[in-house]
Design an enzyme around this catalytic site. Structure first.
Site, PDB file in Angstrom:
ATOM      1  N   ARG A 211       0.841  -1.186   0.000  1.00 23.72           N
ATOM      2  CA  ARG A 211       0.000   0.000   0.000  1.00 23.72           C
ATOM      3  C   ARG A 211       0.885   1.247   0.000  1.00 23.72           C
ATOM      4  O   ARG A 211       1.704   1.419   0.905  1.00 23.72           O
ATOM      5  CB  ARG A 211      -0.934   0.010   1.219  1.00 23.72           C
ATOM      6  CG  ARG A 211      -1.986  -1.100   1.154  1.00 23.72           C
ATOM      7  CD  ARG A 211      -2.969  -1.024   2.306  1.00 23.72           C
ATOM      8  NE  ARG A 211      -3.971  -2.063   2.205  1.00 23.72           N
ATOM      9  CZ  ARG A 211      -5.122  -1.961   1.566  1.00 23.72           C
ATOM     10  NH1 ARG A 211      -5.424  -0.829   0.949  1.00 23.72           N
ATOM     11  NH2 ARG A 211      -5.978  -2.962   1.537  1.00 23.72           N
ATOM     12  N   SER A 360     -10.446  -6.190   8.790  1.00 22.64           N
ATOM     13  CA  SER A 360     -11.562  -5.602   8.060  1.00 22.64           C
ATOM     14  C   SER A 360     -12.204  -6.699   7.231  1.00 22.64           C
ATOM     15  O   SER A 360     -11.508  -7.501   6.599  1.00 22.64           O
ATOM     16  CB  SER A 360     -11.083  -4.469   7.153  1.00 22.64           C
ATOM     17  OG  SER A 360     -12.166  -3.884   6.471  1.00 22.64           O
TER      18      SER A 360
END
Length: 434
Positions: A211, A360
């Site tokens: 990321r 998540s």
């Protein structure tokens, strides 16, 4: 070295050859001691100068700390020695001499800054405390894999070089791939979803994610290890059940198989397994409880994401691992399914440690038309993801899953202050080497 004996296996009466690093040398005049360290521990080597060959003694006393040596001799009981035994050497051989000026002290007597430690990770891992972290990390991943297999999951490996990002946006590392633009993958999300529509149905992966976030905090990395799960024919509540089981399995594996490492880290007495049945708070309830703490400068309103301060305030109030469920649809990714009876609410969830977010997940949108609508609502081009979307035309079952940060799991389990302590060679905005 077929005849090598590990230091932990050296017993009184044995004649052994041990190999390792020079941990410490103490010269007391007529007698000297060398402490040799290997992966199993340390052992004392005694040199009585008047009774030994001068060359043997000179070799031992001239060698620098952290040099690699072999020692052959008889093992004798000695209660005053650090491990209750010592070696009277017949031979000593210097295999690799260390520079006398070390960038850090592997004995731990002199502390080093984290940046110095990361620049010299090989030396850093010679410290018992640092080595213990990575033994525990390895056991965590082993226990997680075992639990996944016990619930019928198949391990997969998905591509890390992709044509499009999982969620679009700017958080992508571009690369040149044979003259074409490609990206390092943010997540195995889309690929693991494709697998639940295959004959595998229930899958997991433990692998790197990338990321390009410009964070510079103790809790973020630009290359991390994600523990991912996806299963057909389950909903978000059942996915949370599996998530809770995986986290408990990790703690149980460490408690059962890493007693020495926990002792080394000073955690043996305080290491506790998470309680079963993690609390499940709705997003609405979560923001109400956060606002009630009075810890934030401004009250949260519906649709706000949770800041670090908000997570910390709620974590202190809950005091255990917990889930936040029923997030607003507008702040969850396009592939998260909305509730059938309220399209403003998603089936997305986060699993939290009192310190920070670990997981998540949610139920996925498996209906092709709704999936395409989700792309368009978030400003993404469905055509760029055709390899993914077209498979939803061919019978995609309802499915759910999640992703868990391995480094964050280890960090919170061991109470580490910086996530970089839980990864061998961190990648962040400032660090590309080693």
């Amino acid at each position: 070295m077929d005849d090598r004996t590990y230091t932990a296996d050296a017993a009184p009466g044995d004649t052994v050859t041990v190999a390792g690093w020079v941990h410490e040398i103490r010269d007391l005049g007529g007698i000297a001691f060398l402490i040799l360290r290997d992966t199993t521990g340390k052992i004392q080597v005694k040199f009585e100068k008047d009774e030994m060959d001068d060359d043997l003694v000179e070799t031992a006393l001239d060698v620098h700390r952290e040099s690699v040596i072999t020692v052959s001799g008889d093992v004798e009981k000695e209660e005053r020695a650090p491990t209750g035994v010592e070696i009277t050497p017949e031979t000593i051989e210097v295999i690799a001499e260390a520079d006398p000026e070390l960038p850090l002290d592997p004995s731990g007597k002199v502390d080093a800054e984290l940046s110095t430690r990361l620049d010299n990770r090989t030396l850093d891992l010679r410290k018992d405390e640092v080595k213990a972290i990575f033994e525990i990390r390895a056991e965590t991943l082993r226990a997680v894999r075992e639990h996944f297999r016990s619930v019928g999951s198949t391990e997969i490996n998905t591509p890390k070089i992709v044509a499009t990002g999982t969620e679009g946006g700017t958080e992508l590392f571009p690369i040149t791939y044979f003259g074409e633009e490609a990206f390092m993958n943010q997540s195995p999300q889309l690929f693991k979803q494709l697998m639940v529509g295959s004959g595998l149905e229930r899958v997991f992966e433990i692998g790197p994610i990338f990321r390009a976030e410009e964070h510079n905090t103790p809790r973020h990395l630009n290359e991390a290890t994600s523990i991912d799960f996806e299963s057909a024919f389950i909903d978000h509540t059942e996915a949370m059940d599996v998530c809770e089981g995986v986290v408990r399995a990790a703690y149980e594996g460490v408690a059962e198989n890493c007693a020495d490492e926990l002792e080394t880290l000073g955690l043996a007495e305080e290491f506790e397994l998470p309680e079963t049945d993690f609390p499940r708070l709705s997003y609405e309830e979560a923001i109400e409880r956060i606002n009630a703490t009075g810890e934030l400068d401004e009250q949260l309103v519906w649709g706000d994401d949770l800041s670090t301060e908000a997570e910390r305030a709620l974590g202190e109030e809950v005091g255990s691992h917990y889930f936040i469920t029923d997030w607003p649809s507008e702040i969850k990714p396009f592939y998260i399914k909305d509730h059938d009876d309220d399209e403003q609410l998603s089936t997305g969830f986060d699993m939290m440690h009192p310190r920070l977010e670990l997981v998540s997940g949610g139920q996925r949108e498996h209906r092709h038309e709704r999936l395409i609508e989700g792309f368009e609502q978030q400003g993404l081009e469905p055509e760029a993801f055709e390899y993914y979307t077209k498979m939803f035309k061919y019978g995609m079952p309802p499915h759910a899953g999640w992703g868990l940060g391995a480094e964050r799991l280890v960090m919170t389990m061991l109470g580490l202050e910086n996530i970089r302590e839980a990864v061998l060679f961190p990648r962040d905005r400032q660090r590309l080497s080693p």
